[in-house]
Design a protein around this motif. Structure first.
Motif, PDB file in Angstrom:
ATOM      1  N   GLU A 212      94.230  16.714  47.152  1.00  0.00           N
ATOM      2  CA  GLU A 212      93.385  16.114  46.334  1.00  0.00           C
ATOM      3  C   GLU A 212      92.293  15.534  48.086  1.00  0.00           C
ATOM      4  O   GLU A 212      93.671  15.024  48.929  1.00  0.00           O
ATOM      5  N   ILE A 214      91.110  13.096  50.412  1.00  0.00           N
ATOM      6  CA  ILE A 214      91.007  11.457  50.432  1.00  0.00           C
ATOM      7  C   ILE A 214      90.271  10.967  51.995  1.00  0.00           C
ATOM      8  O   ILE A 214      90.341   9.427  51.913  1.00  0.00           O
ATOM      9  N   HIS A 249      94.865  -4.877  53.121  1.00  0.00           N
ATOM     10  CA  HIS A 249      95.237  -3.558  52.408  1.00  0.00           C
ATOM     11  C   HIS A 249      96.279  -3.287  53.116  1.00  0.00           C
ATOM     12  O   HIS A 249      96.929  -3.526  54.106  1.00  0.00           O
ATOM     13  N   TYR A 276      94.412   0.405  57.020  1.00  0.00           N
ATOM     14  CA  TYR A 276      92.544  -0.433  57.085  1.00  0.00           C
ATOM     15  C   TYR A 276      91.998  -0.307  58.744  1.00  0.00           C
ATOM     16  O   TYR A 276      92.473  -1.780  58.981  1.00  0.00           O
ATOM     17  N   ASP A 292      90.030   3.893  55.692  1.00  0.00           N
ATOM     18  CA  ASP A 292      88.963   3.517  54.800  1.00  0.00           C
ATOM     19  C   ASP A 292      89.412   2.572  53.107  1.00  0.00           C
ATOM     20  O   ASP A 292      91.021   2.918  52.951  1.00  0.00           O
ATOM     21  N   PRO A 293      89.263   1.563  52.679  1.00  0.00           N
ATOM     22  CA  PRO A 293      90.131   0.922  51.608  1.00  0.00           C
ATOM     23  C   PRO A 293      90.300   2.294  50.179  1.00  0.00           C
ATOM     24  O   PRO A 293      91.768   2.445  50.251  1.00  0.00           O
ATOM     25  N   SER A 294      89.542   3.332  50.402  1.00  0.00           N
ATOM     26  CA  SER A 294      90.427   4.007  48.920  1.00  0.00           C
ATOM     27  C   SER A 294      91.463   5.296  49.366  1.00  0.00           C
ATOM     28  O   SER A 294      92.319   5.332  49.078  1.00  0.00           O
ATOM     29  N   ALA A 295      91.140   5.583  50.885  1.00  0.00           N
ATOM     30  CA  ALA A 295      91.774   6.288  51.986  1.00  0.00           C
ATOM     31  C   ALA A 295      93.751   5.560  51.477  1.00  0.00           C
ATOM     32  O   ALA A 295      95.124   6.183  51.123  1.00  0.00           O
ATOM     33  N   THR A 297      94.613   2.974  50.203  1.00  0.00           N
ATOM     34  CA  THR A 297      94.878   2.561  48.730  1.00  0.00           C
ATOM     35  C   THR A 297      95.720   3.688  48.116  1.00  0.00           C
ATOM     36  O   THR A 297      97.065   3.633  47.287  1.00  0.00           O
ATOM     37  N   ARG A 298      95.418   4.529  48.379  1.00  0.00           N
ATOM     38  CA  ARG A 298      96.134   5.992  47.536  1.00  0.00           C
ATOM     39  C   ARG A 298      97.283   6.313  48.341  1.00  0.00           C
ATOM     40  O   ARG A 298      97.678   7.400  47.773  1.00  0.00           O
ATOM     41  N   GLN A 301     100.598   4.703  47.511  1.00  0.00           N
ATOM     42  CA  GLN A 301     100.876   4.901  46.304  1.00  0.00           C
ATOM     43  C   GLN A 301     102.002   5.994  45.981  1.00  0.00           C
ATOM     44  O   GLN A 301     102.839   6.391  45.101  1.00  0.00           O
TER      45      GLN A 301
END
Length: 312
Positions: A212, A214, A249, A276, A292-295, A297-298, A301
């Motif tokens: 995936e 990211i 973050h 971040y 970045d924020p999405s990376a 966050t992933r 997890q």
């Protein structure tokens, strides 16, 4: 004339006798023929055997052999000695333990398992044929107690650890390893790994063999404060409000530390992390990987102990 008539009559009578005799003979012969071909009375007629089809040869499929499970190498002999782990130095992010070996195969594979110590902790061996040099606690406030396995034997496992063999100003600060007895830990499978390519500018989370993507751009360490290359694992995750550059973050801390910094930010550690940052492209960091924020966050997890490999 009378004599002549009698002769003729005699001849006609003889001819009739011959004909009668021939007829009788014919009747007798016909009766004999019919008698020879008559069915035998009282005997069950055996039915003519039906033609039996010869079965054609059917190819029996050859079963696909089931591969035998690969046996776990026996390796080092078992060690059942009882140790007082409280007398040993504790493996944690702040520890500097010269007896711990540095990872000798930085880009080697993981076995797909992770370990957690039973009870109060597991003794850690630099060499399974010698006494332990430290112990791995089962819990620690800053994580690092769920460790990935890089080699497995019948009685032993080799794992990655937190802490350092030395600070950069006094030795090699690279990723450290150690041996644990299988009897001292609980093993669990893990099929996720984070792969970072500096040259390709990519970060992938590979789960069950499926990548995936990211991130396709990020920041990494400068030449004087490089991001350490090789294998490591996720030590812990935390939101640290006082680090304003993270914008709230989470920070995903790794088990490996800076190859050039003894400490950072007033601390005695210089841990590499994903986090971040507004500026997040190119070789501009102190060794951390800025995303970045999405990376982030992933990445946050993922479970603790998840393997990470950082390559050029």
């Amino acid at each position: 004339m009378a004599n002549a008539g009698g002769s003729m009559e005699s001849r006609h009578r003889g001819r009739r006798l011959v004909i009668v005799a021939a007829v009788v003979v014919a009747l007798v012969v016909g009766a004999l023929i019919l008698w020879g071909i008559r069915p035998v009375v009282g005997a069950a007629s055996a039915p003519a055997p039906a033609a039996t089809a010869t079965p054609s040869a059917t190819a029996t499929p050859t079963p696909t052999p089931t591969p035998a499970p690969r046996p776990t190498p026996t390796g080092f002999p078992a060690n059942t000695t009882a140790y007082d782990v409280t007398s040993l130095p504790q493996v944690n992010v702040f520890a500097v333990i010269p007896a711990l070996p540095v990872d000798g195969d930085r880009f080697g594979a993981f076995t797909g398992e992770q370990a957690v110590a039973h009870g109060g902790g597991a003794p850690v061996f630099a060499d399974p044929t010698r006494p332990p040099v430290a112990y791995l606690p089962s819990q620690f406030p800053y994580g690092g107690t769920t460790v990935p396995v890089i080699q497995k034997q019948e009685h032993w496992i080799e794992v990655l650890l937190t802490g350092r063999q030395a600070v950069p100003s006094h030795g090699d600060s690279a990723q450290v390893t150690g041996w644990l007895r299988a009897q001292d830990v609980e093993l669990a499978p893990i099929d996720t790994i984070v792969q970072v390519s500096i040259s390709a500018r990519t970060i992938d989370i590979v789960h069950a063999g499926v990548p995936e993507r990211i991130a396709t751009d990020f920041a990494w360490g400068t030449p004087s404060t490089p991001t350490p290359r090789g294998r490591a694992f996720i030590m812990t995750e935390a939101v640290v409000p006082e680090y304003a550059y993270t914008r709230g973050h989470p920070i995903v801390y790794l088990s490996v530390q800076s190859p050039t910094l003894d400490g950072f930010g007033g601390e005695d550690v210089a841990v590499t992390a994903f986090h971040y940052h507004d500026q997040r492209s190119g070789p501009i960091s102190n060794g951390c990987i800025r995303v970045d924020p999405s990376a982030i966050t992933r990445l946050a997890q993922l479970p603790l102990g998840t393997p990470v490999i950082i390559k050029d």
